[in-house]
Design a protein around this motif. Structure first.
Motif, PDB file in Angstrom:
ATOM      1  N   ASP A 125      27.631 -23.812  10.033  1.00 31.21           N
ATOM      2  CA  ASP A 125      27.076 -22.496  10.392  1.00 31.21           C
ATOM      3  C   ASP A 125      27.957 -21.307   9.806  1.00 31.21           C
ATOM      4  O   ASP A 125      27.685 -20.448   9.329  1.00 31.21           O
ATOM      5  N   ALA A 126      29.266 -21.511  10.070  1.00 36.88           N
ATOM      6  CA  ALA A 126      30.384 -20.595   9.365  1.00 36.88           C
ATOM      7  C   ALA A 126      30.134 -20.527   8.030  1.00 36.88           C
ATOM      8  O   ALA A 126      29.932 -19.344   7.095  1.00 36.88           O
TER       9      ALA A 126
ATOM     10  N   ARG B 217      31.874 -17.270  12.707  1.00 39.02           N
ATOM     11  CA  ARG B 217      30.397 -17.122  12.973  1.00 39.02           C
ATOM     12  C   ARG B 217      30.183 -16.047  13.513  1.00 39.02           C
ATOM     13  O   ARG B 217      29.061 -15.532  13.735  1.00 39.02           O
TER      14      ARG B 217
END
Ligand SMILES: [Mg+2]
Length: 317
Positions: free
Chosen positions: A156-157, A79
């Motif tokens: 999210d990543a 991220r």
């Protein structure tokens, strides 16, 4: 203490299965890309295709997944800028190897991107026309492994790594769903993670994808025939997984064969299938003789992929 000792042998086998399953499906489908195998055809690790590839050789799908996996293995957070820069550098490293096959959308981005993640994502958002290819979903095998303690971090990543080459909401969501499903499969040994993820997300995402999962479970490949598109590619994989015997120990191999039988972008749909069923059943569920054939950029084998997966899990967030 060896940091892997926090995890059982089953978890480690399933983590190995995510990456090795990706490579297995990729190499199995490589010889059939852009064809539609007849029901009577045997599906083998035959090589050929548009590479042409050697029997057991994986293609761009696994090579790009390895670029992501190596960044995660180095301990970087995918991220953060440094983690994404490492992924971008890995993609460009692979591009310099003059790969036998590269997706159209990925090629348009990588050939003109600068050396860092920010410029790569800018280039991805600048291209025009259809932008929802399956090229970011095909390389998601390792993301879930890097966030076994952190479901939000995983999603999210997955979005940020997708955005490097695919500026498309559905591609981003597909990567989030599949990475979450792989993470869940490694932790629990079940296939419940995709639906569980959808149960927890914003209504607009859920209302788009849930009917597509329903359709995959009850439909046929003709219903999702444009499987170069990320949505139909995911549906093809879910169809292959849910219309084969999910209770049989041979399920992983059978689901990947079924994905190949759907035709068209066979290496990618089988790779997408393979990373999830591999994570569900573990690397040990796959036939040893075929696993031993696996190889590809950058000079790795299935043993190396398994070790890469275990190394990521050892430092998982
Ligand atoms: Mg490929």
């Amino acid at each position: 203490m060896d940091p892997r000792e926090q995890w059982s042998g089953n978890v480690l086998d399933r983590a190995r299965g995510a990456l090795i399953g990706c490579a297995f499906g990729d190499a199995l489908g490589a010889g059939y890309e852009f064809t539609y195998p007849a029901p009577s055809d045997e599906i083998g690790m035959i090589g050929g295709g548009i590479g042409p590839f050697a029997p057991g050789e994986w293609t761009d799908d696994t090579s790009m997944a390895i670029a992501v996996a190596r960044a995660a293995h180095s301990g970087l957070d995918l991220r953060a800028a440094a983690g994404l820069d490492a992924v971008a550098a890995g993609f460009l490293d692979w591009l310099r190897s003059e790969p036998k096959d590269i997706g159209n959308q990925t090629a348009r981005v990588l050939h003109e991107a600068g050396p860092d993640a920010a410029s790569m994502a800018r280039r991805a958002s600048a291209i025009t026309g259809l932008k929802g290819g399956n090229g970011s979903l095909m390389r998601t095998a390792a993301i879930g492994l890097a966030y076994l303690h952190d479901p939000e971090g995983c999603a999210d990543a997955a979005a940020l790594v997708s955005d490097l080459t695919h500026d498309d909401e559905r591609a981003r969501e597909a990567c989030q769903i599949w990475s979450s499903a792989i993470r869940h499969a490694v932790l629990t040994g079940t296939l419940d993670g995709a639906r569980a993820y959808l149960d927890g997300v914003a209504g607009s995402t859920r209302s788009y994808w849930s009917p597509l999962f329903d359709q995959a479970e009850t439909g046929s490949p003709a219903d999702f025939a444009s499987n170069g598109w990320v949505v139909h590619a995911l549906q093809t994989a879910w169809w292959a997984i849910t219309t084969t015997d999910a209770g049989a120990p041979t399920h992983a191999h059978e689901a990947m064969e079924r994905a190949v039988r759907a035709g068209r972008d066979t290496d990618t749909t089988a790779a997408i299938t393979g990373m999830l069923v591999g994570a569900r059943w573990g690397a040990s569920s796959l036939p040893d003789d075929l696993v031993a054939m696996l190889h590809g950029w950058p000079g790795l084998t299935a043993v190396d992929l398994g070790d890469l997966a275990e190394g990521i899990v050892a430092s998982t967030r």
